[in-house]
Design an enzyme around this catalytic site. Structure first.
Site, PDB file in Angstrom:
ATOM      1  CE  LYS A  20       7.425  -1.428 -10.534  1.00  0.00           C
ATOM      2  NZ  LYS A  20       6.175  -0.687 -10.386  1.00  0.00           N
TER       3      LYS A  20
ATOM      4  CE  LYS B  97       5.567   3.507  -3.757  1.00  0.00           C
ATOM      5  NZ  LYS B  97       4.905   2.332  -4.410  1.00  0.00           N
TER       6      LYS B  97
END
Lengths: 299, 299
Positions: free
Chosen positions: B177, B245
């Protein structure tokens, strides 16, 4: 053959990695072809029927109502057209010059104006799609020029490309090509950073590339060049040194237009380093060498 | 219903922009569903049949042999599992926790080890594909974990995603990811720079995007986000602040692994500026605001 408006003999100048297969496709597309080469001593080796070779630009101009250029850069275009051998002086009024080279938009505008004053039409028609696209005749051609000139160029361009897109007056094709090279620069770096992170964190990089390719991170570069970055092996493709040349054009254009492009500028300086280290003849995907080196992944 | 190994009741924690449609797809996929919410006062409004709401994590754990987490970040995952309300204490041995949140790989490895000591399986299963993919059940799920745990998770994950890719042990999904978010960062900047150059040089930017999309500059971002950058209007999508983030996680991972990612780092600092200016809730494509601003293209 005498020149014909409906099916003109086409002249072709610039038989490089791109120009050679493009010229072959013009000939296969049914046009009589005449080429001229700066150095005619090597065998012509053009895989196409019935190609004539002109001894001079004047001889080529006398035979051809349409001339395609596919040379390295703007100065080469201006030299062919207006230098000592001055193709422009030999072209009959009503002729058409199609410039498939990648140059600055200013060169295209200059050539269009100077040829226009002699009654010769000009379109800039840089291409994208690499040597694969050139061989298959599936290039995208980004066209700038007056509407009538572009209409006259389209049947010839259609032998070389599968998408012919008219984007505005002379120079518009070159501006769009600059946009293409800027997007490519960033996409190569994006994919290189992803590949390097996968390698550095112990993932199977090919499995990750395959998993991500169908999602929002997907791109032509990810699908067709990530594996070269994983293998650290960069067969052509499109020469890194030529992309650097195109980025020079794009960054000068950007500066003149007030656009600041930090990622393209980063790509340019990384490419400068790679070219100085001897990697300029590798494929553009060799930009990954810089991200690998920053990350300690040298061979 | 009592918990069943073959068709377990599924617990779901984290009904945000992604989690809500993902939970609905789990229920539509034939699983009995129990949710738990930190704040149960707003209407549940989950568009799916027969959803129960647990009053506590212990109640959810008692009812469910499989629990899916889809919360904001690693600390939230650890708080749900091991904090004062300790889901981990209430889960029966043989249960399975599927974490669809995006966290650092270290969180996934920590959770897998601590749950494993209690006989509870854990897989990290972050997703890509945005809210559209979450709604359509076409997410790509990047899975890390032990083979048996991943096999047990697959039928549940298949209700939420159309590609379930097992990439290695616990943490491998999160590492992949991170690779995805790094590639996205660079691709957004690449497309933003191209769009800004087209705008600044007077091209029709939509025509250029259309012309380049089928070639080597093509990407999901170019096809699906360039028009938002042209319009300078950034409806969700995927929140810029969440991408920031995720880039924090990716850049910490990269630093720890010895990888230097200059374009991702540039994207992070540009996103910091945009978030401070109030754009964090816009779509990630709002990264183009930074390139526009550098180029004097403010509204």
């Amino acid at each position: 053959m005498t020149p014909s408006r409906s099916r003109p003999r086409v002249g072709f100048i610039g038989l490089g990695a791109m120009g050679r297969p493009m010229a072959a496709n013009v000939a296969r597309g049914g046009y009589e072809l005449t080429v001229w080469r700066r150095d005619p001593s090597p065998p012509l080796a053009l895989d196409a029927p019935g190609v004539a070779e002109a001894a001079s630009l004047a001889e080529l101009a006398a035979a051809c109502a349409v001339v395609v250029l596919c040379v390295s850069d703007g100065p080469d275009v201006l030299d062919v057209l207006f230098g000592p051998r001055a193709l422009a002086d030999a072209l009959a009024p009503g002729s058409l010059v199609i410039d498939c080279s990648t140059t600055s938009p200013a060169v295209a505008q200059d050539a269009a104006a100077r040829l226009g004053a002699r009654g010769v039409d000009f379109v800039d028609a840089p291409v994208t799609g690499g040597t694969e696209g050139a061989e298959r005749g599936t290039l995208t051609v980004l066209v700038g020029g007056a509407a009538a000139a572009v209409r006259a160029a389209e049947p010839v361009l259609a032998t070389m490309g599968s998408r012919i897109v008219h984007l505005g007056p002379a120079g518009a094709g070159q501006r769009a090509k600059a946009v293409n090279q800027v997007i490519l620069a960033g996409t190569y770096l994006a994919v290189a950073e992803g590949v390097v992170l996968a390698l550095r964190t112990g993932l199977d990089p090919s499995a990750v590339v395959d998993a991500l390719g169908t999602g929002a991170a997907g791109s032509w570069v990810l699908a067709h060049r990530a594996q070269r970055m994983i293998d650290d092996d960069y067969p052509l493709g499109f020469r890194l040194a030529l992309h650097r040349k195109d980025l020079r054009i794009a960054l000068e254009l950007a500066a003149g237009a007030g656009a600041s492009l930090p990622v393209a500028a980063l790509a340019a300086t990384l490419e400068d380093g790679l070219i100085a280290q001897g990697y300029g003849d590798e494929d553009n995907a060799a930009l990954a060498r810089a991200i690998r080196a920053l990350s300690g992944l040298t061979q």
